[in-house]
Design a protein around this motif. Structure first.
Motif, PDB file in Angstrom:
ATOM      1  N   UNK A 320       0.805  -1.216   0.000  1.00 25.75           N
ATOM      2  CA  UNK A 320       0.000   0.000   0.000  1.00 25.75           C
ATOM      3  C   UNK A 320       0.849   1.281   0.000  1.00 25.75           C
ATOM      4  N   UNK A 321       2.121   1.112   0.238  1.00 25.14           N
ATOM      5  CA  UNK A 321       2.990   2.290   0.354  1.00 25.14           C
ATOM      6  C   UNK A 321       3.335   2.841  -1.030  1.00 25.14           C
ATOM      7  N   UNK A 322       3.194   4.153  -1.182  1.00 24.25           N
ATOM      8  CA  UNK A 322       3.613   4.854  -2.403  1.00 24.25           C
ATOM      9  C   UNK A 322       4.359   6.108  -1.972  1.00 24.25           C
ATOM     10  N   UNK A 323       5.384   6.441  -2.732  1.00 29.79           N
ATOM     11  CA  UNK A 323       6.132   7.653  -2.400  1.00 29.79           C
ATOM     12  C   UNK A 323       5.208   8.873  -2.432  1.00 29.79           C
ATOM     13  N   UNK A 324       4.346   8.948  -3.423  1.00 23.00           N
ATOM     14  CA  UNK A 324       3.327   9.988  -3.467  1.00 23.00           C
ATOM     15  C   UNK A 324       2.273   9.589  -4.490  1.00 23.00           C
ATOM     16  N   UNK A 325       1.083  10.144  -4.310  1.00 20.14           N
ATOM     17  CA  UNK A 325      -0.025   9.871  -5.222  1.00 20.14           C
ATOM     18  C   UNK A 325      -0.581  11.193  -5.747  1.00 20.14           C
ATOM     19  N   UNK A 326      -1.471  11.106  -6.728  1.00 19.94           N
ATOM     20  CA  UNK A 326      -2.054  12.314  -7.311  1.00 19.94           C
ATOM     21  C   UNK A 326      -2.833  13.115  -6.272  1.00 19.94           C
ATOM     22  N   UNK A 327      -3.439  12.429  -5.312  1.00 20.24           N
ATOM     23  CA  UNK A 327      -4.195  13.131  -4.269  1.00 20.24           C
ATOM     24  C   UNK A 327      -3.269  13.973  -3.389  1.00 20.24           C
ATOM     25  N   UNK A 328      -2.016  13.528  -3.272  1.00 20.29           N
ATOM     26  CA  UNK A 328      -1.083  14.272  -2.434  1.00 20.29           C
ATOM     27  C   UNK A 328      -0.701  15.619  -3.033  1.00 20.29           C
ATOM     28  N   UNK A 329      -0.895  15.805  -4.337  1.00 20.17           N
ATOM     29  CA  UNK A 329      -0.500  17.065  -4.956  1.00 20.17           C
ATOM     30  C   UNK A 329      -1.239  18.252  -4.342  1.00 20.17           C
ATOM     31  N   UNK A 330      -2.480  18.045  -3.939  1.00 20.85           N
ATOM     32  CA  UNK A 330      -3.211  19.121  -3.287  1.00 20.85           C
ATOM     33  C   UNK A 330      -2.546  19.558  -1.988  1.00 20.85           C
ATOM     34  N   UNK A 331      -2.102  18.572  -1.210  1.00 22.60           N
ATOM     35  CA  UNK A 331      -1.383  18.902   0.032  1.00 22.60           C
ATOM     36  C   UNK A 331      -0.051  19.599  -0.281  1.00 22.60           C
ATOM     37  N   UNK A 332       0.618  19.153  -1.348  1.00 18.04           N
ATOM     38  CA  UNK A 332       1.899  19.767  -1.710  1.00 18.04           C
ATOM     39  C   UNK A 332       1.712  21.230  -2.106  1.00 18.04           C
ATOM     40  N   UNK A 333       0.624  21.531  -2.820  1.00 15.86           N
ATOM     41  CA  UNK A 333       0.363  22.926  -3.194  1.00 15.86           C
ATOM     42  C   UNK A 333       0.105  23.775  -1.951  1.00 15.86           C
ATOM     43  N   UNK A 334      -0.669  23.241  -1.013  1.00 12.88           N
ATOM     44  CA  UNK A 334      -0.902  23.974   0.237  1.00 12.88           C
ATOM     45  C   UNK A 334       0.403  24.173   1.007  1.00 12.88           C
ATOM     46  N   UNK A 335       1.256  23.145   1.012  1.00  9.51           N
ATOM     47  CA  UNK A 335       2.546  23.288   1.679  1.00  9.51           C
ATOM     48  C   UNK A 335       3.413  24.325   0.980  1.00  9.51           C
ATOM     49  N   UNK A 336       3.303  24.402  -0.360  1.00 10.71           N
ATOM     50  CA  UNK A 336       4.046  25.437  -1.077  1.00 10.71           C
ATOM     51  C   UNK A 336       3.590  26.829  -0.702  1.00 10.71           C
ATOM     52  N   UNK A 337       2.279  27.020  -0.532  1.00 12.34           N
ATOM     53  CA  UNK A 337       1.761  28.328  -0.112  1.00 12.34           C
ATOM     54  C   UNK A 337       2.273  28.687   1.277  1.00 12.34           C
ATOM     55  N   UNK A 338       2.183  27.735   2.203  1.00 11.74           N
ATOM     56  CA  UNK A 338       2.661  28.001   3.563  1.00 11.74           C
ATOM     57  C   UNK A 338       4.172  28.230   3.563  1.00 11.74           C
ATOM     58  N   UNK A 339       4.899  27.429   2.756  1.00 15.36           N
ATOM     59  CA  UNK A 339       6.348  27.622   2.670  1.00 15.36           C
ATOM     60  C   UNK A 339       6.697  28.994   2.129  1.00 15.36           C
ATOM     61  N   UNK A 340       5.930  29.492   1.144  1.00  9.23           N
ATOM     62  CA  UNK A 340       6.179  30.839   0.645  1.00  9.23           C
ATOM     63  C   UNK A 340       5.931  31.901   1.692  1.00  9.23           C
TER      64      UNK A 340
END
Length: 866
Positions: A320-340
């Motif tokens: 079941x383990x994946x490095x990342x999935x398409x659903x995770x991209x939404x979290x990554x975008x939010x993390x990019x906003x917070x990181x900025x």
């Protein structure tokens, strides 16, 4: 997060001035509060354009295909040597940082384990303070020897690649102080990295190695005639900076892109190959020696860079383990906003600290800077020790985490190596102190813990660690020690990403996510929010992880972080460039700037020389001005044919005719109205006042004056007077036929070497200098104020025409500002003459005329005149 500290950047969005003022007021930093620092005019530009004068043409005439191939082969050998030397510098720094850190942590950890039972932890703290304060004191002393060695050096190298000569930035003494200083800074426990200074070190190696000479060792001279120009030196600095990135991160392609993205304004295919080859040489030199020293397996190439992220890989048993999935991209975008947002806050706080240092620390005695560095070290050491002893939680060691994802093995190492760096301070068996594991390890080990640790870190621990690291690293960057920002930003962001992963797992129940991926994305988001790099940073992180599948999430995260941060302020390196007042040229101008023409931004008040000028006039010009180039001009277009003879400009037999002498102001008035060479209404008014309807009888006197000073076109000047103060309006804006440019360094070289002839001789009797003789003193040409004037004969004449550049780039007065900017930046120019349709020079454009602040000021003037 203190959002009130952020500054709205009106250049990021096309909004009205009222909206910008409201935004600045809301965010707590108004225009008056900002205390804007304008670019300084005492910075000298590099000249990437070739000077095609007679000595250079002689070299071209003697050049054939065989010599050309030999020159190219020497270039390839030099870039390889630069890469190897940069890798060895990285090896030296890494070896001693590792040695001193292991010694310090071994002594302190043994003391803590003993004193935890005896109750003498104060002794352990004193031991840690003794190590750290000693190392930081040595680092501060090295910065006192060479102040340019402070900081990461990336802003200065960025300026150099952009075409600005920052004094002392590529000297051998700077390299020694930088390498030794960053060694002691990192070993001293400050929240700094050695990767940033590696870029500076590589650039110094690139600048100095091909010269085969150093001002620090004046007696050592090699007869190496190659690469004696700013053009060659700047190319080698580009290669050295890329090699520094490659050695730091094991990312040769990322290093090449860094050199392209962060500074170099002129680029071509040949330079790309050389820079990439240099980066490869640095990477594999460092890899070869590190692998051999640490593992004893010479030639195995297991450690590609100073910072190795390890291998990201799911356990084979967990399907079941994946490095990342398409659903995770939404979290990554939010993390990019917070990181900025976090990066913008970091930059805002650091900018305020830097301004405070400029006002209150730097003007004071140098000892105050040392004391500040020791205060930062003392505070950091106490915080690290107390937080590790008191704030840490005991976490259970396990081979798998709650979701079943096992720890990932590292390249060249195993999961046992990661677990061996955990600390068990005050914790029972089979448990470890999570805070001490992060604080009481080298920063690279702490990053690996966040990326690949078996167990989990408490959300409270991660929050406190992020907050403390954020504040202390912000305080540290800019102090008087060599310090990098890459690793502290990566570690701070990794803690943020790991915290997000823990919250998603604990409170939302997303057990499929992989904590190491979120730690990596958090590191990218925070680092991108601080430095605002996109292309090169994406490739660097991909190469460091050795996992191409991370390309898309890293790229998206960095882009979002950059866009978010740019809404508020600039990147950290651009902020420090601005604080230094360096006239840095951006990639392109704003759309509004096309409302300006070259005539709007040029400098019309020219200081020029004639083809044949007396030594006394040259000395007066050079000693009373600070210009680095002078147009070579002639007057009176009616007599121009008498100036031309065999393509050489001579002025021995000039005959001035009474009928050809016009009132200068009257001629200027006609030129202003017809050619629009001088748009100044003030000038036209002055001309109108002085125009005479007919030639006055006093013209005989004017003719006699011009005949008497045909070899001395400037008024009689004393060394303490400026030509611009003595000239009348007519003399200041006389019609001048443009014939070329000559540099200050060339004029001084001609004076020092006695290149002149007497009035009774022909100009052909003047001694001739070769290209090697003209470039012999590069890059430190003699200064006119150091020339012994008693050795010069004032009445002798210098023919400058063989040494001037007769074909520089020029623009029309009606050229749009964006065209001027693109030509100047892409061709790496130093001076850009503005020449009208009849060949008369009407102004000159330098780097300072193209800075954002100068263009904005001229645009405001343009709006006022509409």
């Amino acid at each position: 997060m203190s959002l009130f500290c952020l500054t709205y950047n009106p250049g990021a969005l096309a909004s009205s001035s009222l909206f910008a003022a409201v935004e600045q007021t809301i965010l707590g930093e108004t225009q008056e509060e900002d205390d804007e620092i304008l670019p300084r005019k005492d910075y000298e530009s590099l000249d990437y354009d070739r000077c095609i004068n007679d000595p250079y043409l002689e070299v071209l005439e003697s050049m054939d295909n065989k010599k050309g191939r030999r020159y190219e082969a020497v270039k390839w050998v030099m870039v390889f040597a630069i890469g190897v030397c940069t890798g060895l510098v990285g090896l030296f720094v890494d070896f001693f940082v590792r040695l001193f850190s292991q010694l310090k942590f071994h002594v302190v950890q043994t003391s803590v384990e003993e004193c935890s039972e005896k109750g003498c932890l104060a002794v352990s703290l004193l031991e840690l303070l003794g190590f750290n304060l000693t190392f930081i004191f040595l680092a501060s002393l090295l910065v006192l020897i060479e102040p340019v060695a402070a900081g990461s050096g990336i802003p200065e190298i960025k300026c150099y690649l952009n075409g600005v000569k920052v004094p002392g930035i590529v000297r051998l003494r700077t390299l020694v102080c930088k390498a030794l200083g960053v060694l002691f800074s990192v070993a001293g426990g400050l929240f700094v990295g050695k990767e940033g200074p590696m870029i500076h070190s590589g650039a110094i190696v690139g600048a100095g190695l091909p010269q085969f000479q150093s001002i620090s060792f004046r007696k050592i001279q090699f007869n190496f005639p190659y690469f004696r120009s700013d053009r060659d030196k700047r190319d080698f600095v580009s290669a050295g900076a890329a090699a520094g990135v490659a050695a730091a991160f094991g990312a040769p392609i990322g290093g090449t892109l860094f050199s392209l993205e962060e500074g170099s304004s002129f680029w071509n295919q040949g330079l790309t190959w050389k820079v990439l080859f240099c980066s490869m040489a640095a990477t594999f030199t460092l890899n070869f020696f590190r692998s051999g020293i640490q593992f004893g397996s010479w030639g195995s190439f297991q450690l590609p860079g100073l910072l190795n992220f390890g291998e990201f890989k799911c356990s084979d048993s967990d399907k079941k383990c994946h490095l990342w999935t398409a659903m995770d991209l939404g979290f990554f975008i939010m993390m990019g906003i917070v990181g900025g947002l976090l990066g913008a806050t970091f930059n805002c706080l650091n900018k305020r600290l830097a301004k405070y240092r400029m006002r209150n620390v730097h003007p004071k005695p140098k000892l105050v800077r040392v004391l500040e560095s020791l205060l930062v070290c003392l505070t950091t050491t106490v915080v690290v020790f107390v937080a590790s002893m008191i704030l840490g939680e005991c976490r259970q060691m396990s081979s798998t985490n709650p979701s079943g994802n096992s720890t990932l093995s590292l390249q060249g190492s195993s999961s046992e190596d990661v677990n061996s760096s955990i600390k068990t301070f005050f914790c029972p068996n089979e448990t470890y102190n999570d805070m001490a594991t992060l604080f009481f390890n080298p920063q690279e080990s702490a990053i690996l813990q966040l990326f690949h640790q078996d167990g989990t870190f408490s959300p409270i621990t991660l929050s406190l660690f992020f907050l403390l690291y954020f504040l202390l690293s912000c305080w540290t960057y800019g102090s008087s020690v060599p310090s990098g920002l890459f690793v502290p930003s990566l570690l701070c962001g990794a803690a943020f990403g790991r915290l997000v992963a823990n919250l998603l797992k604990s409170y939302i129940g997303l057990d499929h996510i992989y904590s190491g991926t979120f730690a990596l994305i958090g590191a990218a988001a925070f680092l991108g929010g601080v430095v605002r790099m996109t292309i090169s940073l994406t490739v660097i992180l991909i190469e460091s992880t050795n996992e191409i599948t991370y390309g898309l999430p890293i790229m998206i995260t960095l882009m979002v972080a950059k866009w978010t941060g740019d809404f508020f302020n600039k990147g950290i390196y651009d902020i420090h460039v601005t604080l230094r007042g360096v006239p840095l040229l951006e990639w392109e101008t704003e759309v509004e700037m096309d409302k300006l023409r070259a005539s709007d931004i040029m400098e019309p008040n020219l200081t020029y020389v004639y083809p044949h000028t007396r030594i006394q006039s040259l000395v007066s010009i050079l000693r009373t001005t600070v210009h680095h180039a002078f147009p070579v001009v002639t007057e009176n277009r009616g007599n121009e044919k008498e100036f031309m003879k065999g393509n050489q400009l001579i002025s021995n037999n000039i005959r001035f005719k009474k009928s050809s002498i016009l009132t200068r102001a009257g001629e200027q008035r006609k030129r202003s109205q017809s050619m629009k060479s001088y748009p100044s209404s003030e000038l036209r008014n002055m001309c109108d006042e002085h125009v005479a309807p007919e030639e006055p009888p006093e013209k005989e006197d004017l003719l006699q004056q011009m005949l008497e000073r045909r070899y001395a076109p400037y008024p009689n000047l004393y060394p303490d007077q400026s030509p611009s103060e003595e000239w009348t309006m007519e003399e200041r804006f006389r019609p001048l036929t443009f014939h070329g440019l000559i540099l200050r360094s060339q004029l001084v070289t001609l004076l020092v070497r006695g290149v002149c002839y007497s009035e009774s001789q022909s100009s052909t009797s003047q001694p001739r200098l070769s290209y090697a003789e003209m470039a012999e003193d590069y890059p430190r040409y003699p200064d006119i104020h150091d020339v012994d004037l008693t050795l010069l004969t004032p009445r002798m004449i210098v023919d400058v025409t063989p040494y001037m550049n007769p074909s520089p780039f020029t623009v029309s007065p009606n050229t749009h500002a964006s065209q001027v900017f693109n030509l100047f930046r892409t061709m790496g120019l130093r001076h850009l003459p503005v020449v009208n349709a009849v060949g008369e020079i009407v102004g000159i454009i330098t780097r300072h005329n193209l800075t954002h602040e100068f263009l904005q000021a001229r645009l405001r003037q343009h709006y006022q005149t509409i």
